[in-house]
Design an enzyme around this catalytic site. Structure first.
Site, mmCIF file in Angstrom:
data_model
loop_
_atom_site.group_PDB
_atom_site.id
_atom_site.type_symbol
_atom_site.label_atom_id
_atom_site.label_comp_id
_atom_site.label_asym_id
_atom_site.label_seq_id
_atom_site.Cartn_x
_atom_site.Cartn_y
_atom_site.Cartn_z
ATOM 1 N N ASP A 190 0.844 -1.193 0.000
ATOM 2 C CA ASP A 190 0.000 0.000 0.000
ATOM 3 C C ASP A 190 0.882 1.248 0.000
ATOM 4 O OD1 ASP A 190 -3.242 0.488 0.998
ATOM 5 O OD2 ASP A 190 -1.853 2.194 1.008
ATOM 6 N N ALA A 191 0.487 2.232 -0.805
ATOM 7 C CA ALA A 191 1.269 3.470 -0.927
ATOM 8 C C ALA A 191 0.953 4.455 0.195
ATOM 9 C CB ALA A 191 0.990 4.116 -2.279
ATOM 10 N N ASP A 246 4.327 1.525 -4.083
ATOM 11 C CA ASP A 246 3.390 1.941 -5.126
ATOM 12 C C ASP A 246 3.150 0.777 -6.103
ATOM 13 O OD1 ASP A 246 2.229 3.210 -7.387
ATOM 14 O OD2 ASP A 246 3.230 5.086 -6.868
ATOM 15 N N THR A 303 -16.028 -2.337 -9.612
ATOM 16 C CA THR A 303 -17.204 -1.635 -9.105
ATOM 17 C C THR A 303 -18.352 -1.702 -10.103
ATOM 18 O OG1 THR A 303 -18.011 0.617 -8.682
ATOM 19 C CG2 THR A 303 -16.079 0.455 -10.047
ATOM 20 N N ASP A 304 -19.571 -1.566 -9.592
ATOM 21 C CA ASP A 304 -20.728 -1.519 -10.492
ATOM 22 C C ASP A 304 -20.790 -0.206 -11.274
ATOM 23 O OD1 ASP A 304 -21.392 0.107 -8.345
ATOM 24 O OD2 ASP A 304 -23.277 -0.912 -7.855
ATOM 25 N N GLU A 305 -19.962 0.793 -10.871
ATOM 26 C CA GLU A 305 -20.005 2.085 -11.572
ATOM 27 C C GLU A 305 -19.514 1.990 -13.010
ATOM 28 O OE1 GLU A 305 -18.790 5.628 -9.606
ATOM 29 O OE2 GLU A 305 -19.422 4.930 -7.644
ATOM 30 N N TYR A 348 -13.300 8.533 -12.398
ATOM 31 C CA TYR A 348 -13.077 7.350 -11.554
ATOM 32 C C TYR A 348 -13.585 6.083 -12.246
ATOM 33 C CZ TYR A 348 -14.302 3.724 -8.182
ATOM 34 O OH TYR A 348 -14.464 2.502 -7.564
ATOM 35 N N LYS A 380 -11.633 2.806 -13.765
ATOM 36 C CA LYS A 380 -11.894 1.431 -13.296
ATOM 37 C C LYS A 380 -12.326 0.549 -14.481
ATOM 38 C CE LYS A 380 -11.889 -0.147 -9.700
ATOM 39 N NZ LYS A 380 -10.826 -0.776 -8.871
ATOM 40 N N GLN A 435 -21.559 11.699 6.839
ATOM 41 C CA GLN A 435 -22.746 12.190 7.571
ATOM 42 C C GLN A 435 -22.635 11.855 9.058
ATOM 43 O OE1 GLN A 435 -23.876 14.002 5.392
ATOM 44 N NE2 GLN A 435 -23.145 12.844 3.614
ATOM 45 N N LEU A 478 -26.462 16.726 1.788
ATOM 46 C CA LEU A 478 -27.120 15.862 0.802
ATOM 47 C C LEU A 478 -26.976 16.493 -0.578
ATOM 48 C CD1 LEU A 478 -28.875 13.265 0.682
ATOM 49 C CD2 LEU A 478 -30.879 14.751 0.818
ATOM 50 N N ASP A 521 -25.458 19.559 -6.519
ATOM 51 C CA ASP A 521 -25.322 18.167 -6.940
ATOM 52 C C ASP A 521 -23.936 17.901 -7.542
ATOM 53 O OD1 ASP A 521 -26.116 15.593 -7.276
ATOM 54 O OD2 ASP A 521 -27.787 16.027 -8.625
#
Ligand code: NAD
Ligand code: DAU
Length: 331
Positions: free
Chosen positions: A33-34, A57, A120-122, A147, A151, A191, A203, A269
């Site tokens: 881990d960096a 790295d 990720t699902d993104e 991001y 990915k 939060q 939010l 937003d």
């Protein structure tokens, strides 16, 4: 079993190392881990005597080559992980998520080692709020942010190395995680810690965006199942099925923390904000027998709030710098 865990000082990676030490005490775990702003060596303190830690790295070819040569399997969590940061400065996302994954792929190819890549699902983009379909392993990639684009690129590299070079790699795309040791930049801990320091929660927009919330231990149990029973070259979607809007989550946080329901601020937003994610996790449930254990989200969230309440030594040092970054974004 010798296991190299990249990004093991981050949120999911550290919980993965804890899970491994609890459930597979015979495994030899090495963390690479960096220690970026998101990495915290203290997250590994409870398992420090069971784990070797290497500060370095994933883009360092020589170091990665040496560590990969000395392991049986690589579990690759290391990434720049926060969408808002990628909107402020995409460069580290391109470097770590794409070049770093390439560096690992070349090392596992040279040494013929097994790789599991955490994604990720993104990468699939987003769904309409009322869409009936969910993401599946066959959904086309359509990322929205720097991001998720980085990915998605790393996933494509993993698939290409598996197909063209026969690298024994698996890949998983999980939904939003929650639990202990998550950086205070992320929605749930931001939060909770805002309430704890006397700041109002924030939010984005109307709060109608929907995420599918999975406990980090359920995610990590799924990763272990893939490592033992998954098929090389395959992808697996992971998700609890528990979808909630951001406004609903915030209402639950306020309720569990004894705050009035309106004790928060609406802020501008996120540009390009994905509306909804929803994973169809039938494949991992039927083929590998995965089942989430944390079925009661309210109880899981209450335990997470409790963890932040009792561990301010862990998150307080990050809080001011995190909020300063949000000031730059106007959120
Ligand atoms: P995190 O930001 O908490 O941790 C990332 C870790 O990677 C940190 O310890 C950091 O120091 C390390 N790191 C960053 N750049 C590095 C580099 N160049 N070399 C070595 N180490 C480096 O992230 P997280 O939330 O734990 O996410 C872990 C993985 O899971 C990521 O790949 C992310 O895309 C994926 N993921 C996250 C979620 C979620 O809800 N958090 C959901 C699905 C998938
Ligand atoms: O779906 C998996 C992804 O989940 C992972 O790949 C990412 O690494 C992880 O960060 C997470 O991405 P999100 O963008 O969904 O998570 P984040 O915690 O940043 O925000 C969750 C939702 O809450 C999102 O709709 C934005 C909103 N939000 C976020 C913050 C920080 C707010 O409304 N207020 C906030 O203060």
């Amino acid at each position: 079993m010798r296991m190299l865990v990249t990004g093991g000082a981050g949120f999911i990676g550290a919980n993965f190392v804890h899970y491994t030490a609890r459930n597979h005490p015979g495994y030899e775990v090495c963390v690479l881990d960096a220690l970026t702003y998101a990495g915290n060596r203290e997250s590994l303190a409870p398992v420090a005597d069971q784990v070797r830690f290497v500060h370095g790295d994933i883009c360092d070819t020589t170091l990665v080559d040496r560590l990969v040569a000395a392991t049986d399997v690589v579990v690759h969590f290391a990434a720049e992980s926060h969408v808002d940061n990628s909107l402020l400065d995409p460069e580290p996302f391109i470097r770590t998520n794409i070049l770093g994954t390439y560096t690992i792929l070349e090392a596992v190819r040279r040494h013929d080692k097994r790789l599991h890549h955490i994604s990720t699902d993104e990468v699939f983009g987003d769904l309409a709020l009322d869409a009936v379909e969910k993401f599946t392993e066959r959904t086309a990639y359509d990322p929205s942010s720097p991001y998720s684009a980085a990915k998605a690129s790393s996933d494509m590299l993993v698939r290409a190395w598996a197909r063209s070079f026969g690298v024994p790699a698996t890949l998983s795309n999980c939904a939003n995680n929650y639990g202990p040791y998550q950086h205070v930049e992320k929605f749930v801990p931001r939060q909770i810690t805002n309430v704890l320091v006397g700041e109002r929660p924030k939010l984005y927009g109307a709060g109608e965006n929907v995420r599918e919330w999975t406990h980090v231990d359920d995610h990590n149990e799924a990763v272990h199942l893939i490592l033992t029973k998954g098929r090389a070259g395959e992808s697996y979607l992971i998700g609890s099925g528990d979808e909630r809007s951001n406004a609903q989550i915030l209402a639950l946080v306020l309720d569990l923390m004894g705050e009035p329901a309106d004790a928060y601020d609406h802020v501008p937003d996120r540009p390009g904000h994905d509306l909804r994610y929803s994973n169809d996790s039938t494949k991992i449930r039927t083929e590998l027998g995965w089942q989430p254990r944390y079925g009661d989200f309210r109880a899981g969230l209450a335990a997470t709030i409790d963890w932040y309440r009792h561990n301010d030594w862990w998150w307080k040092p990050q809080k001011d710098a995190t909020e300063a970054r949000y000031q730059l974004l106007g959120r």
